[in-house]
Design a protein around this motif. Structure first.
Motif, PDB file in Angstrom:
ATOM      1  N   GLN A 145       8.741  75.862  44.704  1.00  0.00           N
ATOM      2  CA  GLN A 145       8.141  74.732  43.714  1.00  0.00           C
ATOM      3  C   GLN A 145       7.915  75.625  42.363  1.00  0.00           C
ATOM      4  O   GLN A 145       7.895  74.904  41.337  1.00  0.00           O
ATOM      5  CB  GLN A 145       6.837  74.183  44.304  1.00  0.00           C
ATOM      6  CG  GLN A 145       6.908  73.161  45.496  1.00  0.00           C
ATOM      7  CD  GLN A 145       5.909  72.631  45.992  1.00  0.00           C
ATOM      8  OE1 GLN A 145       5.585  71.880  46.852  1.00  0.00           O
ATOM      9  NE2 GLN A 145       4.829  73.350  45.678  1.00  0.00           N
ATOM     10  N   ARG A 146       7.240  76.850  42.332  1.00  0.00           N
ATOM     11  CA  ARG A 146       7.009  77.543  41.112  1.00  0.00           C
ATOM     12  C   ARG A 146       8.225  77.682  40.418  1.00  0.00           C
ATOM     13  O   ARG A 146       8.290  77.795  39.240  1.00  0.00           O
ATOM     14  CB  ARG A 146       6.253  78.768  41.409  1.00  0.00           C
ATOM     15  CG  ARG A 146       5.932  79.603  40.389  1.00  0.00           C
ATOM     16  CD  ARG A 146       4.930  78.921  39.271  1.00  0.00           C
ATOM     17  NE  ARG A 146       4.665  80.029  38.298  1.00  0.00           N
ATOM     18  CZ  ARG A 146       5.490  80.147  37.214  1.00  0.00           C
ATOM     19  NH1 ARG A 146       6.530  79.349  36.917  1.00  0.00           N
ATOM     20  NH2 ARG A 146       5.197  80.922  36.337  1.00  0.00           N
ATOM     21  N   ARG A 147       9.353  78.125  41.062  1.00  0.00           N
ATOM     22  CA  ARG A 147      10.627  78.569  40.560  1.00  0.00           C
ATOM     23  C   ARG A 147      11.278  77.147  39.965  1.00  0.00           C
ATOM     24  O   ARG A 147      11.827  77.474  38.848  1.00  0.00           O
ATOM     25  CB  ARG A 147      11.378  78.939  41.600  1.00  0.00           C
ATOM     26  CG  ARG A 147      11.146  80.245  41.940  1.00  0.00           C
ATOM     27  CD  ARG A 147      12.188  80.950  43.017  1.00  0.00           C
ATOM     28  NE  ARG A 147      11.924  82.380  43.260  1.00  0.00           N
ATOM     29  CZ  ARG A 147      12.590  82.894  44.376  1.00  0.00           C
ATOM     30  NH1 ARG A 147      13.380  82.509  45.092  1.00  0.00           N
ATOM     31  NH2 ARG A 147      12.310  84.366  44.673  1.00  0.00           N
ATOM     32  N   ILE A 148      11.199  76.249  40.597  1.00  0.00           N
ATOM     33  CA  ILE A 148      11.580  74.884  40.264  1.00  0.00           C
ATOM     34  C   ILE A 148      10.906  74.351  38.837  1.00  0.00           C
ATOM     35  O   ILE A 148      11.769  74.029  37.620  1.00  0.00           O
ATOM     36  CB  ILE A 148      11.556  73.886  41.101  1.00  0.00           C
ATOM     37  CG1 ILE A 148      12.391  73.977  42.378  1.00  0.00           C
ATOM     38  CG2 ILE A 148      11.996  72.322  40.542  1.00  0.00           C
ATOM     39  CD1 ILE A 148      13.919  74.602  41.977  1.00  0.00           C
ATOM     40  N   ARG A 149       9.569  74.577  38.545  1.00  0.00           N
ATOM     41  CA  ARG A 149       8.786  74.315  37.435  1.00  0.00           C
ATOM     42  C   ARG A 149       9.589  75.334  36.295  1.00  0.00           C
ATOM     43  O   ARG A 149       9.675  74.668  34.775  1.00  0.00           O
ATOM     44  CB  ARG A 149       7.572  74.503  37.611  1.00  0.00           C
ATOM     45  CG  ARG A 149       6.703  73.502  38.485  1.00  0.00           C
ATOM     46  CD  ARG A 149       5.195  73.396  38.356  1.00  0.00           C
ATOM     47  NE  ARG A 149       4.631  74.942  38.600  1.00  0.00           N
ATOM     48  CZ  ARG A 149       4.138  75.192  39.852  1.00  0.00           C
ATOM     49  NH1 ARG A 149       4.203  74.319  40.775  1.00  0.00           N
ATOM     50  NH2 ARG A 149       3.628  76.425  39.910  1.00  0.00           N
ATOM     51  N   GLU A 150       9.474  76.590  36.484  1.00  0.00           N
ATOM     52  CA  GLU A 150      10.066  77.365  35.353  1.00  0.00           C
ATOM     53  C   GLU A 150      11.482  76.877  35.325  1.00  0.00           C
ATOM     54  O   GLU A 150      12.044  77.007  34.046  1.00  0.00           O
ATOM     55  CB  GLU A 150      10.127  78.853  35.942  1.00  0.00           C
ATOM     56  CG  GLU A 150      10.337  79.677  34.937  1.00  0.00           C
ATOM     57  CD  GLU A 150       9.670  79.922  33.684  1.00  0.00           C
ATOM     58  OE1 GLU A 150      10.153  80.346  32.648  1.00  0.00           O
ATOM     59  OE2 GLU A 150       8.517  79.307  33.879  1.00  0.00           O
TER      60      GLU A 150
END
Length: 266
Positions: free
Chosen positions: A214-219
């Motif tokens: 999820q953190r990677r997708i936000r970035e």
């Protein structure tokens, strides 16, 4: 017709997943130096083992202990199944137990779909070569199978351990673009992986590998809005390849990264 695949990863020595899809193929009498955990997806499988002949329809598992001699064949015209092999020596560390489970007493128990779904997730992560997700899904699956069918006592619920979990969240945030292994993460936090996964899930509602994705997708959204290419975004955020990135992006947003980028820029 044969469409078999054998999946493995350098992240997990001693672990293999065989995806079988065939008709007319038979396996002679043999054994494995590993626990075998399989689910029949379509058709009817069969083998000779423990002095009896077994027919295994879809919706059932095929479970075997190391060194159990058996044959293998398709009872139906076409047979599709997934079979996970885990070397016996790898289990104590993976399960977080000092002793091995006593093994499988029943060869072909019925499955409510949970084990088959777990095998599908492990197969998907083996294809993606996402180390943290792969290890996490494997640990969940092994815990499920050996508690249900291998005589393993379930671990007590993880405590809050809030200080460690906050440190783990900060660690994931700081290393979100790197290939993080569950073993390295557990060593950093000085906790067993199973404890970390369950305590983190209790605190944040998702396991560490999902939080990291999820953190990677936000970035990724920020990078795409700046006009960066899909390839650069995928590799810059630690995805195995562009297909892995696209699949993860669609899973969390409902659209492909290309469509997201085009819709925002028009």
């Amino acid at each position: 017709m044969t469409n078999n695949r054998l999946l493995a990863s350098a992240w997990l020595p001693g672990v293999e997943l065989f995806h079988a899809d065939f008709s007319g193929q038979a396996f002679g009498r043999h054994s494995h130096d590993a626990f075998a955990i399989g689910a029949i997806l379509s058709g009817v499988g069969g083998y000779q083992c423990r002095g009896a002949r077994h027919a295994i329809p879809a919706g059932h598992l095929s479970l075997m202990n190391p060194e159990e001699a058996h044959t293998g064949h398709a009872e139906s015209e076409r047979l599709v199944y997934r079979m996970l092999y885990v070397e016996e020596s790898r289990l104590p560390a993976l399960l977080g137990r000092k002793r091995l489970p006593r093994g499988f007493a029943e060869l072909t128990p019925c499955d409510d779909g949970a084990v088959a779904a777990g095998l599908a997730r492990v197969a998907s992560e083996l294809e993606n070569q996402d180390g943290l997700s792969l290890e996490s899904e494997l640990l969940d699956l092994l815990e499920l199978v050996f508690v249900r069918h291998g005589g393993l006592r379930a671990l007590p619920a993880a405590g809050r351990d809030s200080g460690v979990i906050r440190r783990l969240r900060d660690y994931l945030e700081a290393h979100c673009t790197e290939a993080i292994s569950l073993e390295a993460m557990a060593a950093q936090m000085q906790r067993h992986p199973r404890h970390l996964i369950e305590a983190f899930r209790q605190a944040y509602g998702v396991p560490p590998h999902t939080y990291l994705l999820q953190r990677r997708i936000r970035e990724a959204k920020r990078m795409l809005l700046k006009g960066q290419s899909l390839v650069d975004v995928a590799l810059g955020l630690g995805f195995y390849d562009q297909a892995h990135f696209s699949g993860a992006f669609r899973r969390f947003t409902g659209v492909t990264p290309g469509r997201f980028q085009r819709s925002v820029r028009t």
